[in-house]
Design an enzyme around this catalytic site. Structure first.
Site, PDB file in Angstrom:
ATOM      1  N   HIS A  80      -3.398  22.921 -24.331  1.00  0.00           N
ATOM      2  CA  HIS A  80      -3.963  23.909 -25.259  1.00  0.00           C
ATOM      3  C   HIS A  80      -4.911  23.254 -26.261  1.00  0.00           C
ATOM      4  O   HIS A  80      -4.848  23.522 -27.467  1.00  0.00           O
ATOM      5  CB  HIS A  80      -2.849  24.648 -25.997  1.00  0.00           C
ATOM      6  N   HIS A 111       3.946  31.341 -24.769  1.00  0.00           N
ATOM      7  CA  HIS A 111       4.067  29.881 -24.712  1.00  0.00           C
ATOM      8  C   HIS A 111       5.498  29.378 -24.921  1.00  0.00           C
ATOM      9  O   HIS A 111       5.706  28.245 -25.379  1.00  0.00           O
ATOM     10  CB  HIS A 111       3.152  29.213 -25.744  1.00  0.00           C
ATOM     11  N   GLU A 152      -7.616  26.985 -20.497  1.00  0.00           N
ATOM     12  CA  GLU A 152      -6.241  26.664 -20.126  1.00  0.00           C
ATOM     13  C   GLU A 152      -6.009  26.957 -18.639  1.00  0.00           C
ATOM     14  O   GLU A 152      -5.869  28.111 -18.238  1.00  0.00           O
ATOM     15  CB  GLU A 152      -5.267  27.474 -20.984  1.00  0.00           C
TER      16      GLU A 152
END
Length: 319
Positions: free
Chosen positions: A148, A106, A284
């Site tokens: 998220h 991420h 996601e």
């Protein structure tokens, strides 16, 4: 639709974090803050007409400032994992922070989830939360954005999501090594614990004798969404007790299913309630993990003059 603006808190440097609460005519409500462009509340009705919050998070800004916190956030610049925490563009190597073993996850720290955003416009209609992502760049760069949020559509953080039914329109997952970095191959889901083409409870196969399920403590896998280009249905989640159903539509090729397999011991969220493993699920929508190293995947870097754009819709109904 009404929009209410307020102050959610202040960053350590004094930057004001704003909150925007969107409410449609049926009463569905979304609260978004400018820190990380995070969804901090999402209130939807159950089959009895009672509204409940279907996302996990925190009551205060301080909760979201914890190291690695991504609750409800837009994550990037590259969501998911990049193998070896590096990539190349035109022969130049770029190194990233190795925050997930030897890999990058991420784009943290310092990812978009840790930035302060500005609100320009917003929409919320038809009991659906529509997220339209856009990006431009002045230098070539990989871009992969997603949201998220940790969903518990039973609206009870003290209740596991393992009894909720999940259906995924996917015939394959991306095969990965032990550290969850794709090998480049696709693995058919038929006859495996990863087959959600017909609805089944999340918990039905989560403890199956499968090496990756055991090592992850549950699902943390990218599913290859079936269908042509354009917006298509990727998945649907259903909670029988509340009657809520949430369908996910997207024009992205993949959806990472993460069953909230672990939290920091003792971690708490709203109203001081503990965050416990498998009491939420993330859906996601995104490009495949580590696409920067796999030219065979449906992905290309964003270049100057181009526009990155994709759409994801979370639509709520009652059964």
């Amino acid at each position: 639709m009404s929009i209410e603006k307020s102050v959610f808190g202040k960053m350590p440097d004094g930057t004001v974090i704003e909150s925007y609460t969107l409410r449609n005519k049926s009463g569905m409500t979304a609260q978004v803050i400018t820190y990380g462009c995070r969804i901090v509340k999402l209130l939807t009705a159950d089959k009895k007409g009672k509204f409940g919050d279907v996302v996990l998070g925190h009551d205060t800004l301080e909760g979201y400032l914890g190291n690695g916190d991504v609750f409800g956030a837009v994550v990037g610049r590259y969501a998911n994992r990049i193998g070896g925490a590096e990539f190349e563009i035109d022969g130049q190597r770029y190194s990233l922070a190795a925050n997930n073993g030897k890999n990058s996850l991420h784009s943290a720290p310092g990812g978009f989830q840790d930035r302060v955003w500005r609100l320009k416009r917003s929409d919320n209609d038809d009991d659906a939360l529509i997220m339209e992502y856009g990006a431009q760049t002045d230098h070539e760069t990989p871009v992969n954005l997603t949201n998220h949020s940790y969903f518990n559509i039973g609206a009870d953080v003290e209740k596991s999501v393992l009894s909720e039914e999940l259906q995924i329109n996917a015939d394959d997952i991306t095969a990965v090594s032990e550290d969850l970095i794709p090998t480049g191959e696709l693995t058919p889901v038929a006859g495996t614990p990863y087959d959600f083409n017909k609805p089944k409870t999340i918990g039905q196969d989560i403890k199956a004798n499968d090496a990756l399920l055991r090592s992850c403590g549950g699902y943390d896998h990218n599913f290859v969404i079936r269908g042509a280009d354009g917006i298509k249905k990727a998945a649907e989640l259903y909670d029988q007790l509340s009657g809520r159903a949430m369908a996910v539509f997207t024009d992205m090729p993949g959806i990472q299913i993460y069953t909230a397999n672990s939290f920091t011991p003792g971690a708490t969220g709203k109203a001081g309630k503990k965050h416990m493993a498998h009491h939420a699920i993330c859906l996601e929508t995104q490009f495949f993990p580590d696409s920067v190293h796999h030219p065979e995947f449906p992905f290309h870097n964003l270049k100057p003059g181009e526009k990155y754009k994709h759409t994801t819709i979370y639509k709520f109904t009652i059964r």
